[in-house]
Design an enzyme around this catalytic site. Structure first.
Site, PDB file in Angstrom:
ATOM      1  N   THR A  66       0.589  -1.284   0.103  1.00  0.00           N
ATOM      2  CA  THR A  66       0.108  -0.252  -0.020  1.00  0.00           C
ATOM      3  C   THR A  66       0.894   1.183   0.499  1.00  0.00           C
ATOM      4  O   THR A  66       1.788   1.136   1.319  1.00  0.00           O
ATOM      5  CB  THR A  66      -0.600  -0.107   0.982  1.00  0.00           C
ATOM      6  N   ASP A  67       0.010   2.322  -0.381  1.00  0.00           N
ATOM      7  CA  ASP A  67       1.138   3.475  -0.530  1.00  0.00           C
ATOM      8  C   ASP A  67       1.151   3.793   0.781  1.00  0.00           C
ATOM      9  O   ASP A  67       1.798   5.347   1.307  1.00  0.00           O
ATOM     10  CB  ASP A  67       0.464   4.516  -1.359  1.00  0.00           C
ATOM     11  N   GLU A  68       0.180   3.638   2.352  1.00  0.00           N
ATOM     12  CA  GLU A  68       0.383   3.935   3.205  1.00  0.00           C
ATOM     13  C   GLU A  68       1.930   3.899   4.049  1.00  0.00           C
ATOM     14  O   GLU A  68       1.841   4.381   5.383  1.00  0.00           O
ATOM     15  CB  GLU A  68      -0.753   3.783   3.973  1.00  0.00           C
TER      16      GLU A  68
ATOM     17  N   TYR B  59      -1.781  -0.638  11.474  1.00  0.00           N
ATOM     18  CA  TYR B  59      -2.445  -1.690  10.105  1.00  0.00           C
ATOM     19  C   TYR B  59      -1.855  -1.554   9.042  1.00  0.00           C
ATOM     20  O   TYR B  59      -0.229  -1.636   8.545  1.00  0.00           O
ATOM     21  CB  TYR B  59      -3.313  -1.036   9.180  1.00  0.00           C
TER      22      TYR B  59
ATOM     23  N   LYS C  70       1.911  -3.510   6.833  1.00  0.00           N
ATOM     24  CA  LYS C  70       2.694  -3.126   5.615  1.00  0.00           C
ATOM     25  C   LYS C  70       3.825  -2.969   5.533  1.00  0.00           C
ATOM     26  O   LYS C  70       4.973  -3.772   4.753  1.00  0.00           O
ATOM     27  CB  LYS C  70       1.789  -2.624   5.294  1.00  0.00           C
TER      28      LYS C  70
HETATM   29  P1  NAD Z   1     -10.181  -7.723   2.445  1.00  0.00           P
HETATM   30  O1  NAD Z   1      -9.649  -7.140   3.424  1.00  0.00           O
HETATM   31  O2  NAD Z   1     -10.857  -7.192   1.307  1.00  0.00           O
HETATM   32  O3  NAD Z   1      -9.413  -8.798   1.812  1.00  0.00           O
HETATM   33  C1  NAD Z   1      -8.542  -8.832   2.542  1.00  0.00           C
HETATM   34  C2  NAD Z   1      -8.183 -10.966   2.282  1.00  0.00           C
HETATM   35  O4  NAD Z   1      -7.270 -11.242   3.373  1.00  0.00           O
HETATM   36  C3  NAD Z   1     -10.123 -11.923   3.068  1.00  0.00           C
HETATM   37  O5  NAD Z   1     -10.588 -12.544   2.346  1.00  0.00           O
HETATM   38  C4  NAD Z   1      -9.701 -12.204   4.401  1.00  0.00           C
HETATM   39  O6  NAD Z   1     -10.427 -14.075   4.264  1.00  0.00           O
HETATM   40  C5  NAD Z   1      -8.361 -12.495   3.743  1.00  0.00           C
HETATM   41  N1  NAD Z   1      -7.485 -13.428   5.131  1.00  0.00           N
HETATM   42  C6  NAD Z   1      -7.040 -12.274   5.659  1.00  0.00           C
HETATM   43  N2  NAD Z   1      -6.394 -13.184   7.289  1.00  0.00           N
HETATM   44  C7  NAD Z   1      -5.958 -14.318   6.527  1.00  0.00           C
HETATM   45  C8  NAD Z   1      -5.150 -15.073   6.635  1.00  0.00           C
HETATM   46  N3  NAD Z   1      -4.430 -15.085   7.543  1.00  0.00           N
HETATM   47  N4  NAD Z   1      -4.827 -16.377   5.600  1.00  0.00           N
HETATM   48  C9  NAD Z   1      -5.528 -15.868   4.744  1.00  0.00           C
HETATM   49  N5  NAD Z   1      -6.309 -15.094   3.991  1.00  0.00           N
HETATM   50  C10 NAD Z   1      -6.236 -14.620   5.127  1.00  0.00           C
HETATM   51  O7  NAD Z   1      -8.887  -6.490   1.452  1.00  0.00           O
HETATM   52  P2  NAD Z   1      -8.573  -5.715   0.364  1.00  0.00           P
HETATM   53  O8  NAD Z   1      -9.140  -4.154   0.476  1.00  0.00           O
HETATM   54  O9  NAD Z   1      -9.098  -6.785  -0.446  1.00  0.00           O
HETATM   55  O10 NAD Z   1      -6.739  -5.547   0.190  1.00  0.00           O
HETATM   56  C11 NAD Z   1      -6.022  -6.525  -0.293  1.00  0.00           C
HETATM   57  C12 NAD Z   1      -4.588  -6.152  -0.220  1.00  0.00           C
HETATM   58  O11 NAD Z   1      -3.991  -4.938  -0.789  1.00  0.00           O
HETATM   59  C13 NAD Z   1      -4.206  -5.971   1.358  1.00  0.00           C
HETATM   60  O12 NAD Z   1      -2.149  -6.736   1.503  1.00  0.00           O
HETATM   61  C14 NAD Z   1      -4.254  -4.413   1.130  1.00  0.00           C
HETATM   62  O13 NAD Z   1      -3.142  -4.440   1.861  1.00  0.00           O
HETATM   63  C15 NAD Z   1      -3.647  -4.096  -0.035  1.00  0.00           C
HETATM   64  N6  NAD Z   1      -4.340  -2.508  -0.273  1.00  0.00           N
HETATM   65  C16 NAD Z   1      -5.365  -2.563  -0.755  1.00  0.00           C
HETATM   66  C17 NAD Z   1      -5.435  -0.868  -0.901  1.00  0.00           C
HETATM   67  C18 NAD Z   1      -7.209  -0.552  -0.956  1.00  0.00           C
HETATM   68  O14 NAD Z   1      -7.639   0.773  -1.169  1.00  0.00           O
HETATM   69  N7  NAD Z   1      -8.090  -1.523  -0.292  1.00  0.00           N
HETATM   70  C19 NAD Z   1      -4.865  -0.114  -1.193  1.00  0.00           C
HETATM   71  C20 NAD Z   1      -3.545  -1.198  -1.645  1.00  0.00           C
HETATM   72  C21 NAD Z   1      -3.099  -2.073  -1.279  1.00  0.00           C
HETATM   73  O1  DAU Z   2      -3.729   4.298   0.406  1.00  0.00           O
HETATM   74  C1  DAU Z   2      -4.416   2.699   0.308  1.00  0.00           C
HETATM   75  C2  DAU Z   2      -5.286   2.070   1.334  1.00  0.00           C
HETATM   76  O2  DAU Z   2      -6.964   2.132   1.406  1.00  0.00           O
HETATM   77  C3  DAU Z   2      -4.774   0.638   1.741  1.00  0.00           C
HETATM   78  O3  DAU Z   2      -4.096   0.615   2.090  1.00  0.00           O
HETATM   79  C4  DAU Z   2      -6.009   0.344   2.961  1.00  0.00           C
HETATM   80  O4  DAU Z   2      -6.213  -1.065   2.857  1.00  0.00           O
HETATM   81  C5  DAU Z   2      -7.336   0.328   2.493  1.00  0.00           C
HETATM   82  O5  DAU Z   2      -8.841   0.139   3.658  1.00  0.00           O
HETATM   83  C6  DAU Z   2      -7.634   2.608   2.250  1.00  0.00           C
HETATM   84  O6  DAU Z   2      -6.942   2.972   3.838  1.00  0.00           O
HETATM   85  P1  DAU Z   2      -8.465   4.157   4.270  1.00  0.00           P
HETATM   86  O7  DAU Z   2      -8.024   4.292   5.010  1.00  0.00           O
HETATM   87  O8  DAU Z   2      -7.052   5.636   2.989  1.00  0.00           O
HETATM   88  O9  DAU Z   2      -8.935   3.845   3.668  1.00  0.00           O
HETATM   89  P2  DAU Z   2     -10.669   3.851   3.865  1.00  0.00           P
HETATM   90  O10 DAU Z   2     -11.690   3.808   3.173  1.00  0.00           O
HETATM   91  O11 DAU Z   2     -11.018   3.111   5.062  1.00  0.00           O
HETATM   92  O12 DAU Z   2     -10.825   5.346   4.120  1.00  0.00           O
HETATM   93  C7  DAU Z   2     -10.852   6.400   3.060  1.00  0.00           C
HETATM   94  C8  DAU Z   2     -10.515   8.354   3.628  1.00  0.00           C
HETATM   95  O13 DAU Z   2     -12.271   8.014   4.532  1.00  0.00           O
HETATM   96  C9  DAU Z   2     -10.095   7.762   4.847  1.00  0.00           C
HETATM   97  O14 DAU Z   2      -9.530   9.603   4.904  1.00  0.00           O
HETATM   98  C10 DAU Z   2     -11.553   8.001   6.094  1.00  0.00           C
HETATM   99  C11 DAU Z   2     -12.831   8.165   5.559  1.00  0.00           C
HETATM  100  N1  DAU Z   2     -13.605   7.766   6.297  1.00  0.00           N
HETATM  101  C12 DAU Z   2     -13.439   6.767   5.933  1.00  0.00           C
HETATM  102  C13 DAU Z   2     -14.604   6.335   7.327  1.00  0.00           C
HETATM  103  C14 DAU Z   2     -14.804   4.112   6.663  1.00  0.00           C
HETATM  104  C15 DAU Z   2     -14.941   8.886   6.545  1.00  0.00           C
HETATM  105  O15 DAU Z   2     -14.205   9.620   6.357  1.00  0.00           O
HETATM  106  N2  DAU Z   2     -15.498   8.187   6.584  1.00  0.00           N
HETATM  107  C16 DAU Z   2     -16.004   6.929   7.039  1.00  0.00           C
HETATM  108  O16 DAU Z   2     -16.969   6.612   7.341  1.00  0.00           O
END
Ligand code: NAD
Ligand code: DAU
Length: 342
Positions: free
Chosen positions: A122-124, A158, A162
């Site tokens: 992630t960019d985080e 989190y 990562k």
């Molecule tokens: P998500 O929470 O929707 O899915 C995570 C999946 O991993 C689920 O299916 C869960 O059951 C599985 N999981 C969790 N713990 C596990 C374990 N111990 N063993 C096997 N499976 C397990 O997450 P997402 O948003 O799809 O993110 C997926 C990946 O992408 C993560 O690594 C996250 O850090 C990365 N990522 C997410 C975003 C975003 O915007 N959501 C952006 C950049 C990177």
């Molecule tokens: O940047 C990549 C990341 O993006 C991934 O690594 C994470 O897995 C993914 O969950 C996401 O993280 P954020 O914390 O940015 O996403 P989230 O959807 O939780 O929140 C997005 C923005 O919205 C953040 O600034 C918090 C805000 N927010 C979130 C929720 C749930 C609100 O204002 N209201 C809300 O109810």
């Protein structure tokens, strides 16, 4: 690359990647290794051909299971993680276990069998950037973006878990010649995203007659990318990326949270101000922005979903048409947020 393992393939981004592979690469067989935590859902893989996709329900920390699966694979694409910042602030324990120990377990198996590894990050890990409005000469074009050279500076349990997993991958490349690459992507949106996350939470709030919830001022900026663009980027890196390299994935989609929420309200026929401002997230990162020049210039990737409003409209349509996918979890998700005044 005929047999790949996709960890976390029943989650949001992982399942979208599995759909992408099935639809675009007919020669590939996918084993999804997923624990099916609260975030994983079998339904995300429904309808995919059984001879192309096998779901193994298991934990990436289970060394015996991981060893057995990796011994038969050509590559591992590692999505599995605890992924929600807010949850990590309540209890970091599973984040340390899955994101760090789980990644370590996969790395050891890939090292043993000399299997190609792609790590989804992630960019985080780079922390946050100042808001453009707070910089001298504020406005468009002012302010830096994250590059592969940016300093690691994670803010939450989190993002620090990562970051830890990224460092493990680097060490396994350097010390053991592991054939690995890393990608750090910005915020994804699209179908199958858990309703705890910002965009689906607001859409399903409106569909449920609940007012949307904006954290703090709503000035925080996220760099949105459609999950299908992320999937194509990951496939490009897996097949064309240089071993040991880091690629940043982003689609120039910077928007502040208030603007995104107002767009959702407008697209759903609600007044622009029909939301509640709620408690801010502790340590809330201000701005993320990705410079994806390396991925574009070296590997030729370009985003296709460049019109955010259209992508958002399709996402709203998906949640509207798939109430059965999210409805049963809605009350529990909102009750959890309510405990924190969010
Ligand atoms: P998500 O929470 O929707 O899915 C995570 C999946 O991993 C689920 O299916 C869960 O059951 C599985 N999981 C969790 N713990 C596990 C374990 N111990 N063993 C096997 N499976 C397990 O997450 P997402 O948003 O799809 O993110 C997926 C990946 O992408 C993560 O690594 C996250 O850090 C990365 N990522 C997410 C975003 C975003 O915007 N959501 C952006 C950049 C990177
Ligand atoms: O940047 C990549 C990341 O993006 C991934 O690594 C994470 O897995 C993914 O969950 C996401 O993280 P954020 O914390 O940015 O996403 P989230 O959807 O939780 O929140 C997005 C923005 O919205 C953040 O600034 C918090 C805000 N927010 C979130 C929720 C749930 C609100 O204002 N209201 C809300 O109810």
């Amino acid at each position: 690359m005929k047999n790949i393992i996709v960890t976390g393939g029943a989650g949001f981004i992982g399942s979208n990647f599995v759909h992408y592979v099935v639809n675009n690469h007919p020669e590939v067989h996918v084993v999804v290794l997923d624990k099916l935590t609260y975030a994983g859902n079998r339904a995300n893989l429904a309808g995919l051909p059984a001879d192309r996709v096998e779901l193994v329900v298991g934990d990436i920390c289970d060394a015996e299971l991981v060893d057995r699966l990796v011994s038969k694979a050509d590559a591992v694409v590692h999505y599995a993680a605890e992924s929600h910042n807010d949850n990590s602030l309540i209890d970091p324990t599973p984040f340390i276990q899955t994101n760090i120990v789980g990644t370590y377990t996969l790395l050891q198996a890939c090292r043993k069998y000399d299997v190609r590894f792609h790590h989804i990050s992630t960019d985080e890990v780079y922390g946050d950037l100042p808001l453009r409005e707070d910089l001298p000469g504020h406005g468009e074009g002012v302010g830096e973006k994250f590059t592969p050279e940016s300093r690691y500076n994670p803010s939450s349990p989190y993002s620090s878990s990562k970051a830890s997993s990224d460092l493990l991958v680097h060490a396994w490349v350097r010390s053991f010649d592991l054939k690995a690459t890393i990608s750090n992507c910005s915020n994804n949106y699209g179908p199958y995203q858990h309703i705890e996350k910002f965009i689906p939470r607001q859409i399903t709030n409106i569909l449920s007659g609940i007012r949307p919830k904006l954290y703090g001022s709503g000035k925080n900026v996220r760099d949105w990318i459609h999950t299908n663009d992320h999937s194509r980027a990951v496939w490009t890196i897996l097949t064309k990326g240089k071993i040991g390299e880091v690629y940043l994935i982003g689609a120039d989609g910077e928007k502040d949270n208030k603007a995104v929420l107002e767009m959702i309200l407008e697209l759903m026929g609600q007044p622009k101000d029909a939301y509640d401002q709620v408690n801010d997230r502790p340590g809330h990162d201000l701005r993320y922005a990705i410079d994806s020049t390396k991925l574009r210039e070296e590997l030729g990737w370009r985003p296709e979903y460049t019109d955010f409003q259209t992508g958002l409209k399709h996402t709203i349509d998906w949640y509207t048409e798939h109430e059965d996918w999210w409805k049963s979890e809605k009350a529990a998700v909102e009750a959890k947020y309510a405990k924190n005044g969010q």
